[in-house]
Design a protein around this motif. Structure first.
Motif, mmCIF file in Angstrom:
data_model
loop_
_atom_site.group_PDB
_atom_site.id
_atom_site.type_symbol
_atom_site.label_atom_id
_atom_site.label_comp_id
_atom_site.label_asym_id
_atom_site.label_seq_id
_atom_site.Cartn_x
_atom_site.Cartn_y
_atom_site.Cartn_z
ATOM 1 N N HIS A 7 0.858 -1.180 0.000
ATOM 2 C CA HIS A 7 0.000 0.000 0.000
ATOM 3 C C HIS A 7 0.894 1.230 0.000
ATOM 4 C CE1 HIS A 7 -3.958 -1.793 0.539
ATOM 5 N NE2 HIS A 7 -3.421 -2.650 1.390
ATOM 6 N N ALA A 8 0.547 2.173 -0.823
ATOM 7 C CA ALA A 8 1.309 3.423 -0.870
ATOM 8 C C ALA A 8 1.091 4.209 0.414
ATOM 9 C CB ALA A 8 0.865 4.252 -2.071
ATOM 10 N N THR A 58 -4.583 5.136 -0.538
ATOM 11 C CA THR A 58 -5.730 5.129 0.326
ATOM 12 C C THR A 58 -5.172 5.185 1.743
ATOM 13 O OG1 THR A 58 -7.854 4.004 0.358
ATOM 14 C CG2 THR A 58 -5.947 2.639 0.654
ATOM 15 N N PRO A 59 -5.627 6.115 2.563
ATOM 16 C CA PRO A 59 -4.989 6.265 3.880
ATOM 17 C C PRO A 59 -5.131 5.003 4.720
ATOM 18 C CG PRO A 59 -6.988 7.592 3.723
ATOM 19 C CD PRO A 59 -6.711 7.074 2.356
ATOM 20 N N ASN A 60 -4.118 4.694 5.469
ATOM 21 C CA ASN A 60 -4.137 3.524 6.337
ATOM 22 C C ASN A 60 -5.071 3.787 7.522
ATOM 23 O OD1 ASN A 60 -3.534 1.779 8.489
ATOM 24 N ND2 ASN A 60 -1.582 1.258 7.545
ATOM 25 N N PRO A 61 -6.161 3.018 7.575
ATOM 26 C CA PRO A 61 -7.165 3.314 8.613
ATOM 27 C C PRO A 61 -6.648 3.083 10.025
ATOM 28 C CG PRO A 61 -7.916 1.545 7.135
ATOM 29 C CD PRO A 61 -6.528 1.884 6.736
ATOM 30 N N ALA A 63 -3.632 3.765 11.049
ATOM 31 C CA ALA A 63 -2.859 4.964 11.383
ATOM 32 C C ALA A 63 -3.793 6.136 11.641
ATOM 33 C CB ALA A 63 -1.895 5.291 10.247
ATOM 34 N N LEU B 66 -0.753 -1.270 13.257
ATOM 35 C CA LEU B 66 0.180 -0.334 12.637
ATOM 36 C C LEU B 66 1.614 -0.796 12.863
ATOM 37 C CD1 LEU B 66 0.249 2.308 11.157
ATOM 38 C CD2 LEU B 66 0.355 3.496 13.345
ATOM 39 N N ARG B 127 -7.452 -2.576 4.766
ATOM 40 C CA ARG B 127 -6.252 -3.352 5.072
ATOM 41 C C ARG B 127 -6.527 -4.766 5.558
ATOM 42 N NH1 ARG B 127 -5.178 1.063 2.814
ATOM 43 N NH2 ARG B 127 -3.173 2.133 3.162
#
Lengths: 355, 355
Positions: A7-8, A58-61, A63, B66, B127
DNA sequence: CTGAAAGCGCTTACAG
DNA sequence: CTGAAAGCGCTTACAG
């Protein structure tokens, strides 16, 4: 160990665009072009967006959740997902949640207090922001405890105490059934009321009894039997009713699946529907119209109950005051109370809704 | 904004116990007393555990996720949760997932390619570590794309290509039906095969046709009709069959709900079950035994399919090689193929399983 | 307007 | 054996 799908990250987008992660975050989180312009030039905005899109960023949920202290997760507990009614309500919940950017976890409690408590703990440990219970017990004791711990929740399908809830107006639904049975001349009505701890069956039963009484028809206590809201529960309850004399001239099974079980019990005894016994269900399940004898039933807005339940929970999470919501049901008359010939002569088509 | 339920943190436990978060983490994550002793004295261990228990400490999954890069989240996509079969399979998945410390997200695809693709993206953005698809199309094209992106997945209920899957042995299930129909003297069998893209219906149909052919009964192509696996789909398909002459002497609806629709169509035409037309369903849904005419059907291990699917996925995530799994079905004979009188004389009780 | 920095709650290599 | 420190990927007050 399973290799992760790559994931970017914000950092990657930042490096590629020559700005800091702060700026990327701000731009990507801007609702409009205009607000994005507060953080960067039009050209930078475009470069950032292009880079994000090309990586499918896509933002890491996890985080985001950790940072913002908001998981955007909702916990849902139902008696059982196998139950068409609850599955449909859950579909409504999940649909609305997805639209609002939330995700949901569902589990079964099987109406077992231990399982319910355990499931609740598991959900809390997953850091859900709020909960939806579809398995409320009428006494509301367990829920009281949840409330005292500061967890926000909404009830769906069943209500309890004054807790926020979205239900079908089951009392009205019961009334519609009572009035209909009177209108077709039935005077001895038996009722399958479901589990004694579920407001659904209790309210439907009370509504029917009230309407019947107002029309001069009394429903004595022995005509009300409790049992599970499924085909087997319906059959068992019906057998108890049909083992006594006199036979009722109508049965209101406060659930369509229970009504199917009643059909089986009636057939075993060579009793015809509706001539010997008229039969009414509840919920207007997909099956009701397609049964060998199409079932008169009360249509409840199951999907809508789920959607509204989720929306009410979000309101609650924003600090709003909410009122319990009762959505109106409609009676759907079919051949299990009005035979095809009779309905033809009265102009009822036997499948469409009608009040 | 909704105030959060106060969750204890490692830091709090550490402060209270007079050790560092590192030690608390290590102690709490030790599987056994023995391994915990590598990190602290027996007394410290007890103090840490007591403090954690008194606060109801539970690690924050977002933080753990995370840090460890493992979300312990699984995504599940089904055609529709309203469908009893898929709901039951999902119950198995979720039960096994909970046991293994995973949580699941479910969504409906309604067998719509766009919705399926969107749901998959949403799940990836959450994720999930792996996915379970209950809505595989037989061609497997979409799945190929998912595989190429490096996402691990398992199929349940339906199979496709050589992708890892857990299904009922539907071909065998179909055979059991074919053999049974031959054994009760039926020679003209129509089949409701479901959607043409779902392996379930295709395999069941093929199995029945194979068994019938081996017994000298041919099933011409016009006897196989496709349609949805629900009551309405079953009714519509049955009507197409019953509009042509001659009438078949048996109908195999490769799904119990479709079979219920068939019952309605038969009744409309005053055809009796099983005398005029024998009827067989598939799945041995809770309703099958309780229908006015109890339904002969094939019992498939739905719950087990879900459990095994989840377990197979976890194996996959650990890097194991897996083989597609076909779980065996059993035939359950009831009155829709063998009338009560006949079954009495042959000793079949009409409800228990029998091969 | 924009960057550098702190910090959410963990785990775990790295020192001592 | 155990602590201090880094860092997972973000967001956002705080400076400049």
């Amino acid at each position: 160990m399973g290799r992760r799908t790559p994931h970017a990250t914000l950092q990657m987008i930042a490096d590629e665009t020559g700005v800091t992660p702060s700026t990327v975050s701000r731009v990507l989180n801007s609702a409009s072009e205009a607000s994005a312009r507060r953080w960067a030039s039009a050209e930078t905005i475009n470069r950032i967006r292009a880079a994000a899109a090309s990586h499918g960023y896509t933002p890491n949920p996890q985080a985001v959740g950790l940072r913002t202290q908001r998981s955007r997760l909702i916990g849902v507990i139902v008696p059982r997902l196998q139950d068409y009614v609850l599955a449909t309500i859950y579909e409504g919940i999940d649909e609305a949640a997805t639209e609002k950017g939330f995700a949901t976890f569902v589990t079964n409690s099987l109406d077992d207090p231990q399982k319910r408590a355990r499931a609740t703990e598991t959900l809390l440990s997953r850091r859900v922001e709020g909960m939806i219970f579809g398995d409320a017990q009428f006494d509301g004791e367990f829920l009281q405890g949840v409330a005292e711990r500061g967890m926000k929740f909404v009830l769906v399908s069943r209500r309890a105490r004054d807790f926020p809830s979205v239900t079908c107006d089951d009392h009205l639904g019961g009334r519609l059934v009572g009035e209909h049975l009177v209108s077709i001349g039935r005077r001895d009505v038996a009722i399958l009321a479901g589990e004694p701890y579920a407001s659904t069956g209790l309210d439907r039963t009370r509504g029917a009894i009230d309407a019947l009484r107002e029309a001069g028809v009394d429903v004595p206590p022995h005509r009300v039997v409790h049992g599970r809201f499924d085909a087997q529960g319906g059959r068992e309850a019906a057998e108890r009713i049909l083992d006594s004399r006199p036979l009722p001239d109508a049965i209101f099974a406060a659930n369509d699946f229970a009504a199917i079980g009643v059909m089986g019990a009636l057939r075993d005894r060579k009793l015809s529907i509706p001539d010997d016994v008229a039969l009414v269900g509840y919920n207007d399940t997909a099956l009701a119209a397609e049964l060998p004898t199409p079932l008169t039933t009360v249509r409840s807005p199951m999907h809508e109950i789920g959607r509204r339940g989720l929306e009410m929970l979000l309101d609650l999470l924003q600090g709003a005051e909410v009122e319990p919501l009762r959505l109106p049901p409609t009676l759907v008359v079919r051949e299990s109370t009005v035979s095809a010939e009779a309905s033809r002569s009265t102009g009822t088509d036997g499948s469409g809704p009608s009040v």
